[in-house]
Design an enzyme around this catalytic site. Structure first.
Site, PDB file in Angstrom:
ATOM      1  N   TYR A  87       0.525 -25.896  -0.994  1.00  0.00           N
ATOM      2  CA  TYR A  87       1.453 -26.989  -1.264  1.00  0.00           C
ATOM      3  C   TYR A  87       1.628 -27.809   0.005  1.00  0.00           C
ATOM      4  CZ  TYR A  87       2.634 -24.053  -5.287  1.00  0.00           C
ATOM      5  OH  TYR A  87       2.569 -23.289  -6.423  1.00  0.00           O
ATOM      6  N   ASN A 108       2.312 -30.397 -13.926  1.00  0.00           N
ATOM      7  CA  ASN A 108       0.968 -30.846 -14.295  1.00  0.00           C
ATOM      8  C   ASN A 108       0.770 -30.693 -15.801  1.00  0.00           C
ATOM      9  OD1 ASN A 108      -1.788 -31.300 -14.592  1.00  0.00           O
ATOM     10  ND2 ASN A 108      -2.384 -29.394 -13.571  1.00  0.00           N
ATOM     11  N   CYS A 116      -4.253 -26.970 -11.013  1.00  0.00           N
ATOM     12  CA  CYS A 116      -3.052 -26.635 -10.248  1.00  0.00           C
ATOM     13  C   CYS A 116      -3.061 -25.168  -9.823  1.00  0.00           C
ATOM     14  CB  CYS A 116      -1.787 -26.970 -11.036  1.00  0.00           C
ATOM     15  SG  CYS A 116      -1.746 -26.305 -12.703  1.00  0.00           S
ATOM     16  N   HIS A 117      -3.852 -24.335 -10.504  1.00  0.00           N
ATOM     17  CA  HIS A 117      -3.955 -22.922 -10.125  1.00  0.00           C
ATOM     18  C   HIS A 117      -4.616 -22.758  -8.759  1.00  0.00           C
ATOM     19  CE1 HIS A 117      -7.667 -23.891 -12.311  1.00  0.00           C
ATOM     20  NE2 HIS A 117      -8.256 -23.000 -11.524  1.00  0.00           N
ATOM     21  N   GLU A 144     -13.146 -18.081 -10.941  1.00  0.00           N
ATOM     22  CA  GLU A 144     -13.781 -19.066 -10.070  1.00  0.00           C
ATOM     23  C   GLU A 144     -14.329 -18.445  -8.784  1.00  0.00           C
ATOM     24  OE1 GLU A 144     -10.935 -22.185  -9.494  1.00  0.00           O
ATOM     25  OE2 GLU A 144     -10.994 -22.766 -11.608  1.00  0.00           O
TER      26      GLU A 144
END
Length: 151
Positions: A87, A108, A116-117, A144
């Site tokens: 952030y 979001n 956003c993850h 990912e």
């Protein structure tokens, strides 16, 4: 607004379109309305992502909200697969404090597609407003291959 539902390992994701742009993604989505070319493309990209064959979504989107919300979403959209930001990183880029960035991430409307993850707290995971909360955030990051960032 038309919506297409896509079954993924993260749940049944519903993608909504309005005026030629993706405007929302929800968990437990239900197909409703006409399947537009954009919705079919969004479904194909979500399936490819779920199968590990897609590294970056390439879909037009529209964020209703403040200019700040749109800026945060644009920066999140640009985070590459397998990478994360904090952030604070995003706040610094925008010249804003981290707390409003966290709030914008939580608001979001198109999670997963706008990742956003991939935004973490300086000293931990931070939150996740999608279904399943932080557990889903971790599952997305593991998918990912960003798991090394969680240790």
């Amino acid at each position: 607004m038309p919506m297409i539902a896509v079954q993924t390992q993260f749940g049944c994701l519903g993608v909504e379109e309005q005026d030629g742009a993706i405007t929302r993604l929800v968990w437990d989505g239900v197909s409703d309305g006409p399947e537009t070319p954009l919705l079919r493309e969004a479904a194909a990209q979500l399936k490819a992502y779920d199968d590990g064959r897609l590294e970056r979504f390439d879909l037009p989107y529209h964020i209703s909200g403040s200019e700040f919300q749109r800026q945060v979403c644009d920066l999140m959209y640009a985070i590459p697969l397998g990478e994360t930001r904090t952030y604070g990183d995003i706040a610094k880029e925008l010249g804003q404090p981290p707390q409003p960035v966290g709030q914008a991430c939580g608001a979001n409307p198109i999670p997963v597609i706008i990742p956003c993850h991939r935004v973490l707290a300086a000293n931990g995971l931070g939150g996740f407003s999608g279904d399943g909360g932080v557990e889903t955030k971790v599952a997305l990051l593991l998918h990912e291959k960003a798991a090394g960032l969680l240790i």
